[in-house]
Design an enzyme around this catalytic site. Structure first.
Site, mmCIF file in Angstrom:
data_model
loop_
_atom_site.group_PDB
_atom_site.id
_atom_site.type_symbol
_atom_site.label_atom_id
_atom_site.label_comp_id
_atom_site.label_asym_id
_atom_site.label_seq_id
_atom_site.Cartn_x
_atom_site.Cartn_y
_atom_site.Cartn_z
ATOM 1 N N THR A 1 0.839 -1.184 0.000
ATOM 2 C CA THR A 1 0.000 0.000 0.000
ATOM 3 C C THR A 1 0.875 1.236 0.000
ATOM 4 O O THR A 1 1.932 1.266 0.640
ATOM 5 C CB THR A 1 -0.936 0.019 1.225
ATOM 6 O OG1 THR A 1 -1.667 1.248 1.250
ATOM 7 C CG2 THR A 1 -0.164 -0.127 2.536
ATOM 8 N N GLU B 1 -5.128 -2.402 4.745
ATOM 9 C CA GLU B 1 -4.747 -3.071 5.988
ATOM 10 C C GLU B 1 -5.862 -3.949 6.569
ATOM 11 O O GLU B 1 -5.621 -4.706 7.503
ATOM 12 C CB GLU B 1 -4.330 -2.025 7.030
ATOM 13 C CG GLU B 1 -3.019 -1.338 6.736
ATOM 14 C CD GLU B 1 -3.135 -0.141 5.803
ATOM 15 O OE1 GLU B 1 -2.173 0.634 5.710
ATOM 16 O OE2 GLU B 1 -4.203 0.025 5.152
ATOM 17 N N TRP C 1 -3.787 6.379 -4.416
ATOM 18 C CA TRP C 1 -3.231 7.349 -3.485
ATOM 19 C C TRP C 1 -2.079 8.114 -4.126
ATOM 20 O O TRP C 1 -1.261 7.543 -4.838
ATOM 21 C CB TRP C 1 -2.687 6.647 -2.236
ATOM 22 C CG TRP C 1 -3.727 6.063 -1.339
ATOM 23 C CD1 TRP C 1 -4.037 4.755 -1.205
ATOM 24 C CD2 TRP C 1 -4.590 6.759 -0.439
ATOM 25 N NE1 TRP C 1 -5.028 4.586 -0.276
ATOM 26 C CE2 TRP C 1 -5.388 5.800 0.201
ATOM 27 C CE3 TRP C 1 -4.770 8.111 -0.124
ATOM 28 C CZ2 TRP C 1 -6.350 6.141 1.151
ATOM 29 C CZ3 TRP C 1 -5.719 8.449 0.818
ATOM 30 C CH2 TRP C 1 -6.491 7.472 1.447
#
Length: 576
Positions: free
Chosen positions: A207, A354, A469
């Site tokens: 991530t 997560e 992101w």
């Protein structure tokens, strides 16, 4: 004193707090303990729906019996290439039947499946391959140039297997260990998946939700099986709206490298539903598959839903049987209304990398379905209610619950059996993630009196655009290195298509006020993108120049005020 066979019952965080003795069950010598392993998810479809179809675009179509044989052949082929329990197999592919086979074959061998994010920059892809300690790579032909560009710095990979759609391996300077289909054809179909501890690591992916290097999250067989069962319960228990059942036709529109495609391939396989895998996303292809394969259940980010609704190819496509879970970023009410008006059963799901990811779903009760359209849209765009086994709280800075009054906000923290237990190889950030015994989402929200969660903000200043992101601090750091830049702040501003896009606010250095331009700074950022250090998508669409940047009372950049100011400017500029 506890009797023999008794153990203390412990609860709490960190050091266990023991309260009262409990009794363990006794085991007959021949009893099978049935570990929660991914391989066991196949029992049901092979009994209930062995003739059901799995489809890849217009190229491949086979049943669940064939799927079972192919994953055993894949495991045998990988074993023949030296893959052993504990090894890591990285995959770079579009959404395909091959990826689904990897979801089951690799973990069921006792190996670890690394789902490589193909949208990262080359430098980030290299980092994740090395950090995950990949032993073998399965690479679609489209990504061979990417691997070629970084091969001299790949540390551990010993074998590369090529995956192709046209049964012809393209020319490459890489040394490859075979072609996927040829290896399966040569492998036996009787590979016996062993039993092992259900806490064995099954998957890893990375991530990039914060600054710095990507962080690896990891999940065990036990976690993935429990996530599958809870997801099936959540989506199957709804009385009418937002159900996923055995009569559905499932097609993911969330990449399979991204958080297990939200876990739905595991759920769909366990249920034995028809599955359709679209390959590389193109609006025309997706809409054609929805129509020809009668797709009824999908999930995607808002950007893709917007793209499909506005595509000329979809103008005459009947979407009234389509259920769509939207997540990754907030579902705008305007987009939800547009989908609703087309007859789509659209609603929000929430989670994060997560969390495996499912945490909440915004499903409607039968009574809510009788409400006016505007109220339905309001309910469908809430963050939703926790799915089974999720303990979700909204807390203040001292980890105290805030009132569930629909207005008191705090950070969302969670517990469930499937949350990552840390970041791979990063104990400090792992402990910060789990501070206080709950996983910290870094999202801010409130809980309605009905119990439904609503996310309102995020604690960190990353920008989420099109479901991806972007690090604001990383872009600031690069811009600050331009000789004409004195100060800079990068924020996310609302965008109708992408949810958010980065905006750079720049104070020129003295003497550069008239010469520093947006074009110069775009070229500066493009040089970093060309080197693979950032994604080209991270280059801001707009750069504004000012004489001062808003700051807090202690001198920090006030990004909240900046976001409010420039969001208001954008609204005034559009006539809102």
């Amino acid at each position: 004193m506890p009797k023999s066979g008794d153990i203390p019952a412990c609860e709490g965080t960190g050091e266990a707090r023991c309260t009262a003795p409990t009794k363990l069950i006794e085991h007959a010598p021949s009893a099978y303990s049935y570990p929660l392993l991914i391989k066991h998810l196949l029992h049901t479809p092979l009994r209930h729906a062995p003739d059901q179809e799995i489809v890849y675009r217009d190229r491949v179509r086979y049943d669940y019996r064939t799927f079972d044989r192919r994953i055993r052949r894949l495991a045998g082929a990988l074993a023949g290439r030296g893959v052993r329990p504990g090894d890591t197999v990285g995959v770079l592919d579009w959404d395909s039947h091959r990826y689904l086979e990897c979801y089951f074959a690799v973990p069921s061998m006792g190996a670890v499946l690394h789902m490589v994010n193909i949208r990262l920059s080359p430098e980030q892809v290299l980092y994740t391959i090395n950090h995950a300690q990949d032993d073998v790579l399965l690479v679609h032909a489209d990504f061979l140039p990417l691997i070629e560009s970084i091969r001299d710095r790949i540390e551990r990979v010993r074998t590369i297997v090529v995956m192709v759609d046209d049964y012809e391996v393209p020319a490459t300077s890489l040394e490859v260990g075979g072609e996927y289909e040829a290896l399966l054809a040569a492998a036996p179909e009787d590979y016996d998946f062993p039993d092992f501890d259900e806490n064995t690591r099954a998957t890893t992916f990375y991530t990039t939700g914060t600054t710095g290097l990507p962080k690896g999250v990891y999940f065990s067989h036990r976690q993935l099986v429990l996530h599958t069962l809870a997801g099936a319960a959540a989506f199957g228990a709804s009385a009418e709206q937002g159900r996923l059942h055995r009569g559905d036709v499932y097609m993911p529109i969330t990449p399979m490298f991204h958080v297990h495609a939200w876990g739905f391939p595991f759920i769909a396989t366990m249920l034995g539903v028809k599955q359709v895998y679209p390959g590389r996303y193109a609006p025309e292809t997706l809409l054609t598959l929805i129509e020809t394969e009668k797709v009824t259940f999908s999930h995607c980010v808002p950007t893709l839903l917007h793209m499909l609704l506005t595509s000329p190819a979809g103008a005459n496509t009947d979407l009234r049987a389509w259920k769509v879970v939207v997540g990754g970023s907030a579902l705008p009410k305007g987009l939800a209304r547009a989908a609703y008006d087309r007859g789509i059963d659209v609603f929000t799901g929430y989670g994060m990398s997560e969390t495996c990811p499912l945490l909440t779903v915004a499903q409607l009760t039968p009574a809510m379905l009788d409400e006016p359209a505007d109220q339905q849209v309001e309910n469908r765009t809430q963050t939703g209610l926790p799915i089974p086994l999720v303990d979700l709280r909204v807390v203040d800075a001292e980890m105290n619950d805030v009132p569930r009054d629909g207005k008191s906000t705090g950070e969302v923290v969670v517990r469930s059996p499937w949350l990552t237990q840390g970041y791979f190889g990063d104990p400090a950030q792992s402990e910060a993630l789990w501070q206080g015994g709950y996983l910290h989402t870094n999202d801010v929200g409130f809980i309605h009196p009905s119990g439904s969660l609503q996310i309102t903000d995020r604690l960190k200043d990353v920008i989420k655009t099109g479901g991806e992101w972007i690090s604001s601090l990383e872009i600031e750091d690069i811009l600050s290195q331009h000789p004409g830049v004195g100060e800079v702040a990068v924020i996310g501003v609302p965008d109708d298509k992408w949810g958010e896009r980065p905006l750079a606010i720049v104070v020129p250095k003295a003497g550069h006020e008239g010469s520093l331009t947006q074009g110069l700074l775009e070229a500066h950022l493009a040089a970093y993108a060309d080197k693979g250090l950032i994604s080209k998508w991270a280059v801001p669409d707009r750069i504004v120049f000012t004489t001062a940047i808003m700051r807090t009372s202690v001198g920090k950049t006030n990004k909240k005020a900046l976001r409010e100011f420039y969001a208001q400017q954008a609204g005034e500029g559009s006539g809102a």
